[in-house]
Design an enzyme around this catalytic site. Structure first.
Site, PDB file in Angstrom:
ATOM      1  CE1 TYR A  25      -7.924   1.702 -10.049  1.00 57.40           C
ATOM      2  CE2 TYR A  25      -5.973   1.336 -11.378  1.00 57.40           C
ATOM      3  CZ  TYR A  25      -7.100   2.073 -11.091  1.00 57.40           C
ATOM      4  OH  TYR A  25      -7.403   3.176 -11.844  1.00 57.40           O
ATOM      5  CG  LEU A  28     -11.815  -2.203 -11.513  1.00 56.31           C
ATOM      6  CD1 LEU A  28     -13.175  -2.872 -11.643  1.00 56.31           C
ATOM      7  CD2 LEU A  28     -11.876  -1.064 -10.520  1.00 56.31           C
ATOM      8  CG  HIS A  29      -6.541  -1.891 -16.291  1.00 58.95           C
ATOM      9  ND1 HIS A  29      -7.065  -0.980 -17.185  1.00 58.95           N
ATOM     10  CD2 HIS A  29      -5.475  -2.453 -16.919  1.00 58.95           C
ATOM     11  CE1 HIS A  29      -6.340  -0.983 -18.299  1.00 58.95           C
ATOM     12  NE2 HIS A  29      -5.380  -1.880 -18.159  1.00 58.95           N
ATOM     13  CE  LYS A  30      -7.087 -10.509 -18.360  1.00 65.53           C
ATOM     14  NZ  LYS A  30      -8.024 -10.443 -19.439  1.00 65.53           N
ATOM     15  CE1 TYR A  33      -8.013  -2.700 -23.983  1.00 64.87           C
ATOM     16  CE2 TYR A  33      -8.173  -5.091 -23.787  1.00 64.87           C
ATOM     17  CZ  TYR A  33      -7.842  -3.969 -24.523  1.00 64.87           C
ATOM     18  OH  TYR A  33      -7.350  -4.100 -25.791  1.00 64.87           O
TER      19      TYR A  33
END
Length: 183
Positions: A25, A28-30, A33
């Protein structure tokens, strides 16, 4: 949101599924962004008391292809399998997947102390109340890339709906208003 990818965690004797989910996760966030992607949402179809062993990433075909081309999973590819890009099944329901925040936290306590809104005598009362109002929601434990501090992101699942609600997602793939397909 007419397509999705399933990222299934593989069983590992050294790393629990919760730890692997946190790592996937975070990656994925990086990626979201870096891509400034506000049109990609997530769901956790196997959630229970934890978020389970599957992360489902939703979006339109073009957005998910761009995400795939980024090769964002990197070194975590040995800990999971990634499905092909698949169309959302017909007759699917929808729901919001959003962040649930507690109204009381250690960070909020620090801010209250800094601006003088709470006295040293009231700190113990605040802490006692904070610990009795904990959340039972499943969560991810993430590490801030800017401060290095760990924090929990509690996840809340909205009611099932028959019709999708369109909108934007944050860089964590969450939204309080926009829905993702739920199947």
């Amino acid at each position: 949101m007419d397509h999705y990818l399933d990222i299934s965690l593989l069983p590992d004797p050294e790393f629990p599924a919760t730890l692997l989910m946190n790592a996937i996760y975070s990656k994925l966030h990086k990626a979201l962004y870096d891509l400034e992607a506000k049109n990609i949402g997530v769901s956790f179809p196997n959630h229970d008391s934890t978020l389970g062993n599957m992360l489902r990433v939703h979006g339109d075909k073009a957005a998910l292809r761009v995400l795939q081309e980024k090769n964002w999973i990197g070194g975590m590819s040995g800990y999971c399998t990634v499905s092909n890009l698949l169309p959302v099944p017909d007759g699917t329901k929808f729901r919001t997947v959003s962040r649930k925040q507690t109204t009381m936290s250690q960070a909020k306590l620090r801010r209250l102390l800094k601006r003088g809104s709470i006295s040293e005598d009231q700190v113990q009362q605040y802490k006692a109340k904070m610990f009795t109002q904990g959340l039972d929601n499943p969560y991810l434990e993430l590490v801030s890339s800017s401060t290095g501090q760990k924090h929990r992101r509690y996840i809340q699942f909205g009611e099932l709906k028959n019709v999708a609600t369109h909108g934007q997602f944050d860089y964590f793939g969450l939204s309080k208003t926009a829905t993702v397909p739920w199947f």
